[in-house]
Motif scaffolding. Structure first.
Motif, mmCIF file in Angstrom:
data_model
loop_
_atom_site.group_PDB
_atom_site.id
_atom_site.type_symbol
_atom_site.label_atom_id
_atom_site.label_comp_id
_atom_site.label_asym_id
_atom_site.label_seq_id
_atom_site.Cartn_x
_atom_site.Cartn_y
_atom_site.Cartn_z
ATOM 1 N N ALA A 141 0.844 -1.337 -0.112
ATOM 2 C CA ALA A 141 0.004 0.198 -0.157
ATOM 3 C C ALA A 141 0.810 1.287 0.005
ATOM 4 O O ALA A 141 2.095 1.186 0.463
ATOM 5 N N ASP A 142 0.357 2.236 -0.692
ATOM 6 C CA ASP A 142 0.872 3.644 -0.642
ATOM 7 C C ASP A 142 0.344 4.671 0.309
ATOM 8 O O ASP A 142 1.165 5.373 0.671
ATOM 9 N N VAL A 143 -0.854 4.281 0.645
ATOM 10 C CA VAL A 143 -1.360 5.205 1.640
ATOM 11 C C VAL A 143 -2.542 4.395 2.694
ATOM 12 O O VAL A 143 -2.916 3.591 2.472
ATOM 13 N N ALA A 144 -2.721 5.058 3.810
ATOM 14 C CA ALA A 144 -3.699 4.460 4.627
ATOM 15 C C ALA A 144 -4.544 5.687 4.963
ATOM 16 O O ALA A 144 -4.012 6.666 5.568
ATOM 17 N N VAL A 145 -5.977 5.536 5.097
ATOM 18 C CA VAL A 145 -6.738 6.564 5.764
ATOM 19 C C VAL A 145 -7.521 5.909 6.731
ATOM 20 O O VAL A 145 -8.296 4.978 6.636
ATOM 21 N N ILE A 146 -7.270 6.528 7.854
ATOM 22 C CA ILE A 146 -7.577 5.625 9.123
ATOM 23 C C ILE A 146 -8.681 6.849 9.919
ATOM 24 O O ILE A 146 -8.124 7.971 10.364
ATOM 25 N N THR A 147 -9.701 6.397 10.319
ATOM 26 C CA THR A 147 -10.657 7.046 11.384
ATOM 27 C C THR A 147 -10.433 6.358 12.698
ATOM 28 O O THR A 147 -10.542 5.240 12.875
ATOM 29 N N THR A 148 -9.889 7.265 13.554
ATOM 30 C CA THR A 148 -9.953 6.810 14.856
ATOM 31 C C THR A 148 -11.120 7.278 15.951
ATOM 32 O O THR A 148 -11.191 8.410 15.787
ATOM 33 N N ILE A 149 -11.676 6.335 16.514
ATOM 34 C CA ILE A 149 -13.061 6.818 17.297
ATOM 35 C C ILE A 149 -12.479 6.574 18.706
ATOM 36 O O ILE A 149 -11.977 5.692 19.108
ATOM 37 N N ASP A 150 -12.714 7.635 19.393
ATOM 38 C CA ASP A 150 -12.630 7.767 20.812
ATOM 39 C C ASP A 150 -13.526 6.893 21.574
ATOM 40 O O ASP A 150 -14.480 7.553 22.166
ATOM 41 N N ALA A 151 -13.165 5.676 21.507
ATOM 42 C CA ALA A 151 -14.428 4.703 22.524
ATOM 43 C C ALA A 151 -13.578 3.633 22.722
ATOM 44 O O ALA A 151 -12.562 3.002 22.316
ATOM 45 N N ALA A 152 -14.021 3.143 23.982
ATOM 46 C CA ALA A 152 -13.562 2.065 24.424
ATOM 47 C C ALA A 152 -14.493 0.861 24.329
ATOM 48 O O ALA A 152 -15.363 0.685 24.777
ATOM 49 N N THR A 153 -14.180 -0.022 23.241
ATOM 50 C CA THR A 153 -15.047 -0.897 22.644
ATOM 51 C C THR A 153 -14.235 -2.294 22.533
ATOM 52 O O THR A 153 -13.127 -2.229 22.244
ATOM 53 N N GLU A 154 -14.780 -3.346 23.043
ATOM 54 C CA GLU A 154 -14.309 -4.537 23.025
ATOM 55 C C GLU A 154 -14.275 -5.242 21.604
ATOM 56 O O GLU A 154 -15.183 -4.796 20.918
ATOM 57 N N GLY A 155 -13.429 -6.036 21.118
ATOM 58 C CA GLY A 155 -13.392 -6.364 19.718
ATOM 59 C C GLY A 155 -12.355 -7.721 19.859
ATOM 60 O O GLY A 155 -11.722 -7.959 20.555
ATOM 61 N N ASP A 156 -12.800 -8.569 18.437
ATOM 62 C CA ASP A 156 -12.012 -9.694 18.410
ATOM 63 C C ASP A 156 -11.131 -9.453 17.192
ATOM 64 O O ASP A 156 -10.434 -10.646 16.797
ATOM 65 N N THR A 157 -11.302 -8.471 16.478
ATOM 66 C CA THR A 157 -10.487 -8.035 15.090
ATOM 67 C C THR A 157 -9.599 -6.711 15.260
ATOM 68 O O THR A 157 -10.205 -5.838 15.547
ATOM 69 N N PHE A 158 -8.433 -6.638 15.037
ATOM 70 C CA PHE A 158 -7.599 -5.537 15.314
ATOM 71 C C PHE A 158 -6.717 -4.777 14.120
ATOM 72 O O PHE A 158 -6.649 -5.756 13.308
#
Length: 196
Positions: A141-158
Protein backbone atom coordinates in the motif's frame (compact mmCIF):
# COMPACT_ATOMS: atom_id res chain seq x y z
CA UNK A 1 -18.98 19.61 13.80
CA UNK A 2 -17.01 19.74 17.02
CA UNK A 3 -16.18 23.02 18.66
CA UNK A 4 -12.65 21.59 18.85
CA UNK A 5 -12.38 21.77 15.04
CA UNK A 6 -11.37 25.38 14.60
CA UNK A 7 -10.28 25.11 10.96
CA UNK A 8 -13.84 25.38 9.68
CA UNK A 9 -13.09 22.44 7.41
CA UNK A 10 -15.91 19.93 7.05
CA UNK A 11 -15.33 16.14 6.86
CA UNK A 12 -16.71 16.12 3.30
CA UNK A 13 -14.24 18.80 2.19
CA UNK A 14 -11.39 16.88 3.81
CA UNK A 15 -12.42 13.64 2.10
CA UNK A 16 -12.48 15.39 -1.28
CA UNK A 17 -8.95 16.67 -0.62
CA UNK A 18 -7.87 13.10 0.13
CA UNK A 19 -9.47 11.86 -3.10
CA UNK A 20 -7.60 14.49 -5.09
CA UNK A 21 -4.22 13.78 -3.49
CA UNK A 22 -4.07 9.97 -3.47
CA UNK A 23 -3.29 7.45 -6.17
CA UNK A 24 -2.07 3.86 -6.06
CA UNK A 25 -3.16 1.33 -3.46
CA UNK A 26 -4.82 2.52 -0.26
CA UNK A 27 -6.03 1.02 2.97
CA UNK A 28 -9.10 2.47 4.64
CA UNK A 29 -10.54 1.51 8.01
CA UNK A 30 -12.03 2.79 11.24
CA UNK A 31 -10.66 1.73 14.61
CA UNK A 32 -10.98 2.58 18.26
CA UNK A 33 -8.12 4.24 20.10
CA UNK A 34 -7.02 0.73 21.15
CA UNK A 35 -7.05 -0.60 17.58
CA UNK A 36 -10.32 -2.55 17.55
CA UNK A 37 -11.84 -2.77 14.04
CA UNK A 38 -14.41 -5.51 14.54
CA UNK A 39 -16.41 -7.67 16.92
CA UNK A 40 -18.14 -10.89 15.83
CA UNK A 41 -17.95 -9.94 12.15
CA UNK A 42 -19.33 -6.41 12.55
CA UNK A 43 -18.19 -2.93 13.53
CA UNK A 44 -18.94 -2.46 17.25
CA UNK A 45 -20.09 1.14 16.83
CA UNK A 46 -22.52 3.21 14.78
CA UNK A 47 -20.94 6.31 13.26
CA UNK A 48 -22.84 7.55 10.18
CA UNK A 49 -20.33 10.37 9.65
CA UNK A 50 -17.57 7.81 9.09
CA UNK A 51 -19.74 5.76 6.73
CA UNK A 52 -20.37 8.93 4.68
CA UNK A 53 -16.61 9.63 4.62
CA UNK A 54 -15.91 6.02 3.53
CA UNK A 55 -18.50 6.23 0.76
CA UNK A 56 -17.20 9.56 -0.58
CA UNK A 57 -13.60 8.37 -0.45
CA UNK A 58 -14.08 5.05 -2.25
CA UNK A 59 -16.93 5.70 -4.70
CA UNK A 60 -15.74 5.55 -8.29
CA UNK A 61 -12.82 3.26 -7.44
CA UNK A 62 -12.40 -0.52 -7.10
CA UNK A 63 -12.65 -1.87 -3.55
CA UNK A 64 -11.03 -5.13 -2.46
CA UNK A 65 -12.22 -7.08 0.55
CA UNK A 66 -12.39 -10.53 2.08
CA UNK A 67 -15.58 -12.57 1.95
CA UNK A 68 -16.33 -12.01 5.66
CA UNK A 69 -16.12 -8.25 5.18
CA UNK A 70 -18.50 -8.51 2.20
CA UNK A 71 -20.92 -10.53 4.32
CA UNK A 72 -20.68 -8.00 7.17
CA UNK A 73 -22.32 -5.34 5.00
CA UNK A 74 -26.14 -5.31 5.21
CA UNK A 75 -27.60 -6.98 2.11
CA UNK A 76 -29.13 -3.70 0.91
CA UNK A 77 -25.60 -2.21 0.64
CA UNK A 78 -24.13 -5.12 -1.34
CA UNK A 79 -22.51 -4.53 -3.70
CA UNK A 80 -21.21 -1.17 -2.51
CA UNK A 81 -22.72 1.15 -5.13
CA UNK A 82 -20.57 3.04 -7.62
CA UNK A 83 -17.58 0.77 -7.04
CA UNK A 84 -16.26 -2.46 -8.52
CA UNK A 85 -16.50 -4.88 -5.58
CA UNK A 86 -13.73 -7.50 -5.64
CA UNK A 87 -14.01 -10.22 -3.00
CA UNK A 88 -11.21 -12.59 -2.03
CA UNK A 89 -12.39 -16.03 -0.95
CA UNK A 90 -10.95 -19.53 -0.62
CA UNK A 91 -14.41 -21.01 -1.28
CA UNK A 92 -14.10 -22.01 -4.92
CA UNK A 93 -17.82 -22.09 -5.71
CA UNK A 94 -18.80 -18.97 -3.74
CA UNK A 95 -18.69 -16.70 -6.80
CA UNK A 96 -21.60 -18.59 -8.35
CA UNK A 97 -23.90 -18.31 -5.32
CA UNK A 98 -26.65 -15.74 -4.71
CA UNK A 99 -24.59 -14.42 -1.76
CA UNK A 100 -21.94 -13.25 -4.25
CA UNK A 101 -24.29 -11.31 -6.51
CA UNK A 102 -22.65 -8.07 -7.60
CA UNK A 103 -19.13 -9.16 -6.56
CA UNK A 104 -16.16 -10.30 -8.59
CA UNK A 105 -14.85 -13.35 -6.72
CA UNK A 106 -11.11 -14.08 -6.80
CA UNK A 107 -8.83 -16.49 -4.95
CA UNK A 108 -5.98 -14.24 -3.81
CA UNK A 109 -4.84 -10.68 -3.23
CA UNK A 110 -2.68 -10.92 -6.36
CA UNK A 111 -5.74 -11.89 -8.40
CA UNK A 112 -7.74 -9.06 -6.82
CA UNK A 113 -5.08 -6.47 -7.66
CA UNK A 114 -4.90 -7.72 -11.24
CA UNK A 115 -8.70 -7.61 -11.59
CA UNK A 116 -8.79 -4.07 -10.16
CA UNK A 117 -6.68 -2.75 -13.04
CA UNK A 118 -9.53 -3.46 -15.47
CA UNK A 119 -12.09 -1.57 -13.35
CA UNK A 120 -13.21 2.05 -13.64
CA UNK A 121 -11.21 4.37 -11.37
CA UNK A 122 -8.29 1.94 -11.13
CA UNK A 123 -5.78 4.76 -10.59
CA UNK A 124 -6.78 4.42 -6.91
CA UNK A 125 -7.68 1.03 -5.46
CA UNK A 126 -8.94 0.69 -1.89
CA UNK A 127 -8.47 -2.29 0.44
CA UNK A 128 -11.46 -2.17 2.83
CA UNK A 129 -10.98 -5.24 5.05
CA UNK A 130 -10.79 -7.36 6.93
CA UNK A 131 -7.80 -7.83 9.17
CA UNK A 132 -6.16 -10.63 7.16
CA UNK A 133 -6.46 -8.72 3.86
CA UNK A 134 -5.06 -5.57 5.49
CA UNK A 135 -2.07 -7.55 6.78
CA UNK A 136 -1.42 -9.08 3.34
CA UNK A 137 -1.53 -5.72 1.58
CA UNK A 138 0.38 -3.60 4.14
CA UNK A 139 3.71 -3.84 2.30
CA UNK A 140 2.09 -2.99 -1.05
CA UNK A 141 0.00 0.00 0.00
CA UNK A 142 0.94 3.62 -0.66
CA UNK A 143 -1.53 5.32 1.69
CA UNK A 144 -3.80 4.54 4.62
CA UNK A 145 -6.82 6.61 5.63
CA UNK A 146 -7.72 5.79 9.21
CA UNK A 147 -10.65 7.02 11.26
CA UNK A 148 -9.85 6.81 14.97
CA UNK A 149 -12.89 6.61 17.23
CA UNK A 150 -12.55 7.74 20.82
CA UNK A 151 -14.34 4.77 22.32
CA UNK A 152 -13.48 1.89 24.61
CA UNK A 153 -15.02 -1.00 22.73
CA UNK A 154 -14.26 -4.71 23.05
CA UNK A 155 -13.40 -6.51 19.86
CA UNK A 156 -11.94 -9.65 18.34
CA UNK A 157 -10.36 -8.08 15.23
CA UNK A 158 -7.63 -5.47 15.38
CA UNK A 159 -6.12 -3.03 12.90
CA UNK A 160 -2.66 -3.81 11.62
CA UNK A 161 0.09 -1.68 13.09
CA UNK A 162 1.68 0.79 10.72
CA UNK A 163 5.45 0.42 10.75
CA UNK A 164 8.19 3.02 10.98
CA UNK A 165 8.00 3.54 7.22
CA UNK A 166 4.58 5.21 7.60
CA UNK A 167 4.20 8.92 8.32
CA UNK A 168 1.08 10.80 9.37
CA UNK A 169 0.10 13.53 6.94
CA UNK A 170 -3.12 15.51 6.76
CA UNK A 171 -5.55 15.09 9.64
CA UNK A 172 -9.01 16.37 10.45
CA UNK A 173 -8.99 18.08 12.80
CA UNK A 174 -5.30 19.00 12.99
CA UNK A 175 -5.53 18.56 16.75
CA UNK A 176 -8.21 17.16 19.02
CA UNK A 177 -11.40 15.54 17.80
CA UNK A 178 -14.50 16.01 15.71
CA UNK A 179 -17.76 15.24 17.49
CA UNK A 180 -20.43 13.22 15.71
CA UNK A 181 -24.13 13.97 16.11
CA UNK A 182 -24.26 11.02 18.52
CA UNK A 183 -21.60 12.65 20.71
CA UNK A 184 -18.89 10.16 19.67
CA UNK A 185 -15.52 11.79 19.11
CA UNK A 186 -13.42 10.84 16.08
CA UNK A 187 -10.62 12.02 13.79
CA UNK A 188 -9.50 11.11 10.26
CA UNK A 189 -5.80 10.83 9.38
CA UNK A 190 -4.00 10.22 6.09
CA UNK A 191 -0.84 8.15 6.40
CA UNK A 192 1.74 7.71 3.64
CA UNK A 193 4.28 4.91 3.34
CA UNK A 194 7.82 5.95 2.45
CA UNK A 195 8.93 4.72 -0.94
CA UNK A 196 11.62 2.25 -0.46
Amino acid sequence: MSKENTTGEQPGDFTEQLRASTTGLGLVWAQTSTGVIGQAGAMPWHLPEDMQHFSRLTTGHPVIMGRKTWESFPAKYRPLPGRTNIVITHQETWGGTPAAEGAIAVKSLDDALLESQFAPGHEMVWIVGGGEIFAQSMELADVAVITTIDAATEGDTFAPELGYDWTAGASLPAGGWLTADSGTRYRITLWRRAEG
